[in-house]
Write a protein that holds these residues in place. Structure first.
Motif, PDB file in Angstrom:
ATOM      1  N   GLY A  29      35.407  40.981  36.009  1.00 50.84           N
ATOM      2  CA  GLY A  29      35.722  42.405  36.132  1.00 50.84           C
ATOM      3  C   GLY A  29      36.287  42.708  37.503  1.00 50.84           C
ATOM      4  N   LEU A  30      35.970  43.895  37.988  1.00 50.94           N
ATOM      5  CA  LEU A  30      36.429  44.339  39.302  1.00 50.94           C
ATOM      6  C   LEU A  30      36.051  43.334  40.397  1.00 50.94           C
ATOM      7  CD1 LEU A  30      37.293  46.631  41.363  1.00 50.94           C
ATOM      8  CD2 LEU A  30      34.930  47.410  41.236  1.00 50.94           C
ATOM      9  N   ILE A  31      34.778  42.955  40.443  1.00 54.25           N
ATOM     10  CA  ILE A  31      34.289  42.108  41.538  1.00 54.25           C
ATOM     11  C   ILE A  31      34.660  40.635  41.315  1.00 54.25           C
ATOM     12  CG2 ILE A  31      32.198  41.321  42.744  1.00 54.25           C
ATOM     13  CD1 ILE A  31      32.888  44.286  43.236  1.00 54.25           C
ATOM     14  N   GLY A  32      34.315  40.115  40.145  1.00 51.39           N
ATOM     15  CA  GLY A  32      34.616  38.719  39.845  1.00 51.39           C
ATOM     16  C   GLY A  32      36.113  38.458  39.872  1.00 51.39           C
ATOM     17  N   GLY A  33      36.872  39.383  39.336  1.00 47.75           N
ATOM     18  CA  GLY A  33      38.332  39.234  39.292  1.00 47.75           C
ATOM     19  C   GLY A  33      38.942  39.253  40.687  1.00 47.75           C
ATOM     20  N   SER A  34      38.467  40.178  41.520  1.00 49.68           N
ATOM     21  CA  SER A  34      39.000  40.279  42.884  1.00 49.68           C
ATOM     22  C   SER A  34      38.660  39.015  43.682  1.00 49.68           C
ATOM     23  CB  SER A  34      38.411  41.508  43.596  1.00 49.68           C
ATOM     24  OG  SER A  34      38.742  42.687  42.892  1.00 49.68           O
ATOM     25  N   LEU A  35      37.454  38.514  43.481  1.00 45.16           N
ATOM     26  CA  LEU A  35      37.023  37.270  44.125  1.00 45.16           C
ATOM     27  C   LEU A  35      37.946  36.117  43.749  1.00 45.16           C
ATOM     28  CD1 LEU A  35      34.437  35.863  45.609  1.00 45.16           C
ATOM     29  CD2 LEU A  35      33.834  35.198  43.275  1.00 45.16           C
TER      30      LEU A  35
ATOM     31  N   GLY B  99      36.592  46.309  35.041  1.00 47.97           N
ATOM     32  CA  GLY B  99      37.402  45.444  34.182  1.00 47.97           C
ATOM     33  C   GLY B  99      38.395  44.637  34.991  1.00 47.97           C
ATOM     34  N   PRO B 100      38.998  43.595  34.372  1.00 48.76           N
ATOM     35  CA  PRO B 100      39.926  42.709  35.088  1.00 48.76           C
ATOM     36  C   PRO B 100      41.121  43.466  35.670  1.00 48.76           C
ATOM     37  CG  PRO B 100      39.449  41.845  32.880  1.00 48.76           C
ATOM     38  CD  PRO B 100      38.807  43.180  32.963  1.00 48.76           C
ATOM     39  N   SER B 101      41.555  44.527  34.992  1.00 45.28           N
ATOM     40  CA  SER B 101      42.735  45.248  35.475  1.00 45.28           C
ATOM     41  C   SER B 101      42.446  45.985  36.781  1.00 45.28           C
ATOM     42  CB  SER B 101      43.219  46.238  34.417  1.00 45.28           C
ATOM     43  OG  SER B 101      42.179  47.152  34.135  1.00 45.28           O
ATOM     44  N   ALA B 102      41.158  46.145  37.117  1.00 45.90           N
ATOM     45  CA  ALA B 102      40.790  46.807  38.383  1.00 45.90           C
ATOM     46  C   ALA B 102      40.741  45.821  39.553  1.00 45.90           C
ATOM     47  CB  ALA B 102      39.439  47.493  38.236  1.00 45.90           C
ATOM     48  N   ALA B 103      40.853  44.520  39.249  1.00 44.10           N
ATOM     49  CA  ALA B 103      40.743  43.497  40.301  1.00 44.10           C
ATOM     50  C   ALA B 103      41.896  43.609  41.302  1.00 44.10           C
ATOM     51  CB  ALA B 103      40.720  42.104  39.673  1.00 44.10           C
ATOM     52  N   GLN B 104      41.582  43.365  42.568  1.00 45.44           N
ATOM     53  CA  GLN B 104      42.568  43.473  43.639  1.00 45.44           C
ATOM     54  C   GLN B 104      42.495  42.244  44.534  1.00 45.44           C
ATOM     55  OE1 GLN B 104      41.773  46.945  46.014  1.00 45.44           O
ATOM     56  NE2 GLN B 104      41.420  48.262  44.247  1.00 45.44           N
ATOM     57  N   GLU B 105      43.640  41.791  44.998  1.00 46.50           N
ATOM     58  CA  GLU B 105      43.652  40.755  46.031  1.00 46.50           C
ATOM     59  C   GLU B 105      43.279  41.382  47.361  1.00 46.50           C
ATOM     60  OE1 GLU B 105      47.199  37.844  44.748  1.00 46.50           O
ATOM     61  OE2 GLU B 105      46.961  38.208  46.899  1.00 46.50           O
TER      62      GLU B 105
END
Lengths: 279, 279
Positions: B9-15, B124-130
């Protein structure tokens, strides 16, 4: 056009800077009872000259009252006494009382009650920003009581600032702002006090503070001289909203105490409904 | 190094996005029970492959648990059962319970309990940020119970994200975050419900909403699946802070009711003290 700004702080200063740069006004006269603010405003190029209230009103075409709301209601009758054909408008966060004060004056048609919906938690001339009001709403109240030329001029001011104008009854305005502005400030002040009260290991805690905390507590930096008079003037509406807010918080408390996590989930999902409104 | 992210999601995806771009990990394996999120994560290039939990743990060197905290505590013993020399860390907002669950496992030295202090109201994954975590604090709890190599690797992860690491006891962590994160979410949810409850003329009111309102209510968009388990796990601390917050709000209410504007001014000036801490 010569503009007088009474109260050269965040709002009055930002107004002066922007209108001058956009060319709507050729000269800005500042009135402020704080000598430090007078000096800063001159130094920062916010005003061209400092004058007494009487002198300033006589020397200008347009007069903006950007003081705290308790000062504005005291000054308005004096200013209306002094003017001839000039236009006067205020930029305060409460509207019912000043509208009633204006109504009692023979020159009430020269006064346009307004509220540009922009601000920051900072104050004084050094907080003033160019282009501050852009793309926000400006409320104009009780326009049917205002002379046509006065209304037109103030509309031109807000169009020049890049704002869109909403027309609204003053009583309704005061109810609305209790919800979308005044209560936010109270929750933010109370949240700051909660954290400052209970947390002694301030170094540890504030290293942990992330964007979410900063965002909810930001308004707690706002100054008392501006906000106490707003809460005073809008007391009844603010109390209504504050009572509702406390009762909403008690629902969260009760969910936690009773471990009713289904209802807690419902409360959060209901709150998510704010997405429909704030993108 | 191969990284498994459980909960994309937001956290896992950004990581995942950041560690891959920085070159610390060569491959990212995703585990998620939501097929829509699986597909999005692949499409957005957040993960290279989707696997089952067992397969993923066996195929990776480092395992990040980025699910809601109630799921994390259920998964941890299973994951520790599955690993050999791999390192496992979680990124959840509560730490006491997961630390206790880890302690009860023979491979507890392979698990690093952490909490990076960053998030947004989106999910969600779409909220993930580099580069999402940059310049924020990452908390590592109870490091004395962690194997040296495991601690080093997770420290390297947070250094790679550009975070500074704070070491903290899990019990203390949970008290601190109740103040600087959890209560902010509750006030924001309650504020959204207050406004949605009482205000029916939603068009008028929300045109008036300025930056201040948006800022205090922003967190109310946060999702229930993440926050209900956090509040559950940190119930006692959150209730303490919530009780204090309600009592602070009641001071404002009482000032307004009694028109005690001097005390109201004191309350606001006290709240301004937050300036010392948040620049």
């Amino acid at each position: 056009m010569r503009l007088t700004v009474i109260g050269i702080g965040l709002i009055g200063g930002s107004l002066a800077l922007t209108l001058k740069r956009k060319g709507l006004v050729s000269k800005v006269i500042g009135v402020d009872n704080n000598p430090v603010h007078q000096e800063q405003a001159l130094k920062l190029g916010i005003v061209d000259e400092i004058m007494s209230l009487e002198e300033a009103v006589k020397s200008s075409d347009l007069i903006a009252i950007a003081t705290p709301v308790n000062i504005a209601e005291k000054l308005l009758p004096t200013i209306l006494d002094l003017i001839d054909k000039q236009v006067v408008f205020d930029l305060g966060s409460t509207k019912e009382r000043i509208v009633n004060i204006a109504k009692a004056h023979t020159k009430s048609g020269r006064f346009v009650p307004t509220h540009p919906m922009w601000g920051t938690e900072f104050s004084g001339p050094s907080a003033a920003q160019e282009d501050a009001f852009k793309e926000k709403a400006a409320v104009v109240c009780n326009k049917e009581q205002v002379d046509e030329d006065a209304l037109k001029l103030v509309e031109q001011v807000y169009q020049t600032l890049g704002m869109h104008i909403l027309y609204m009854d003053a009583v309704k305005h005061d109810i609305h702002v209790a919800y979308v502005s005044h209560i936010s400030h109270i929750t933010s002040f109370a949240l700051a006090n909660t954290v400052l009260e209970k947390e002694k290991e301030s170094d540890a805690i504030f290293e942990l503070a992330s964007g979410g905390f900063e965002s909810t507590v930001r308004l707690a930096k706002s100054n008392a001289a501006m906000w106490v008079p707003i809460f005073m003037q809008n007391k009844e509406n603010v109390l209504d909203v504050l009572n509702e807010h406390i009762s909403q918080l008690r629902k969260f408390k009760s969910c936690l105490e009773k471990e009713n996590f289904e209802y807690l989930s419902d409360l959060i999902e209901n709150a998510n409904g704010i997405k429909r409104i704030l993108k």
